[in-house]
Design an enzyme around this catalytic site. Structure first.
Site, PDB file in Angstrom:
ATOM      1  N   ASP A  51       0.836  -1.200   0.000  1.00  0.00           N
ATOM      2  CA  ASP A  51       0.000   0.000   0.000  1.00  0.00           C
ATOM      3  C   ASP A  51       0.873   1.253   0.000  1.00  0.00           C
ATOM      4  O   ASP A  51       0.628   2.201  -0.748  1.00  0.00           O
ATOM      5  CB  ASP A  51      -0.915  -0.025   1.224  1.00  0.00           C
ATOM      6  CG  ASP A  51      -1.738   1.239   1.362  1.00  0.00           C
ATOM      7  OD1 ASP A  51      -2.510   1.555   0.441  1.00  0.00           O
ATOM      8  OD2 ASP A  51      -1.603   1.927   2.386  1.00  0.00           O
ATOM      9  N   GLU A 123      -2.156  -5.222  -3.693  1.00  0.00           N
ATOM     10  CA  GLU A 123      -1.223  -4.471  -2.860  1.00  0.00           C
ATOM     11  C   GLU A 123      -0.149  -5.383  -2.283  1.00  0.00           C
ATOM     12  O   GLU A 123       1.039  -5.007  -2.224  1.00  0.00           O
ATOM     13  CB  GLU A 123      -1.977  -3.765  -1.737  1.00  0.00           C
ATOM     14  CG  GLU A 123      -2.836  -2.614  -2.218  1.00  0.00           C
ATOM     15  CD  GLU A 123      -3.555  -1.901  -1.098  1.00  0.00           C
ATOM     16  OE1 GLU A 123      -3.961  -0.746  -1.300  1.00  0.00           O
ATOM     17  OE2 GLU A 123      -3.722  -2.495  -0.012  1.00  0.00           O
TER      18      GLU A 123
END
Length: 231
Positions: A51, A123
């Site tokens: 992320d 992610e």
């Protein structure tokens, strides 16, 4: 393990030095609970790392691509690029779903929860690529998979503040103010996904999902604009 991760490596054109990182990126917590003897690690730590890497690389890309745009515009562009819906869409295009390691229960759920899992896995994959291959390769992967969507998002104004737009149209057309109600929140405390509904008086107009209540409200407003034909 029945999943051929070598096939996925061929799809994305990368050869992992540490295969365990690739497997971990696709391993959902629920799978660990049903296969404790395999001593696998779930992907939440990789997701946390990915992320941050994704946000940094996307920020750098947008900063260079739009040198005359404001901070606010760039932030909106970035939010539209890295939200759960966009990441799940890319994951589906890459065929990531068939490589997911899920519990039997999670495997049966093909609704919104699956979209969130796909977004999280993307992610985690970015995090795994970053650890295994470095920043430059991670940037190239994101450039190839995510950034082609940028022009569509910007040109079609999918990044606009949908809540403000919807409120203005509703007040002009109907003379009322929309209200938002959180319908559900799923997932662990550090990684919840919310479903929010937007109402006009007591009429439910549309729902939206997001990683925060604010993101879900924006999604609900966009869906409401589309439903009303006000995009």
């Amino acid at each position: 393990m029945p999943v051929d991760f070598g096939q996925f490596e061929r799809i994305i054109g990368l050869h992992f030095r540490n295969k365990k990182l690739l497997v971990q990126a696709f391993t959902h917590r629920s799978y660990i609970n049903e296969h404790k003897r395999m001593k696998l690690e779930h992907n939440e730590r990789l997701e946390f790392l990915g992320d941050a890497v994704l946000e940094l690389i996307t920020t750098e890309y947008l900063y260079e691509k739009y040198p005359d745009r404001s901070e606010g515009d760039l932030t909106s562009y970035r939010s539209a690029l890295v939200n759960a819906n966009t990441l799940a869409e890319i994951s589906s295009k890459l065929g990531m779903e068939k490589f997911l390691l899920l519990s039997k229960g999670e495997s049966k759920d093909t609704g919104r929860a699956r979209q969130y899992i796909l977004a999280n896995t993307f992610e985690a994959l970015v995090g795994a690529i970053f650890l295994d291959q470095g920043y430059t390769v991670a940037r190239h992967f994101i450039t190839e998979t995510l950034f082609p969507l940028t022009d569509t998002i910007v040109n079609e104004k999918l990044w606009l503040d949908a809540k403000s737009h919807f409120q203005e149209r509703v007040q002009d057309e109907l003379g009322v103010t929309p209200s938002y109600r959180t319908m559900s929140g799923v997932g662990p405390d550090h990684d919840k996904y919310f479903t929010v509904a937007v109402f006009l008086n007591d009429e439910l107009v549309a729902e939206g999902e997001g990683r925060s209540k604010q993101e879900a409200e924006q999604s609900a407003a966009r869906n409401a604009l589309e439903k009303k034909g006000w995009m």
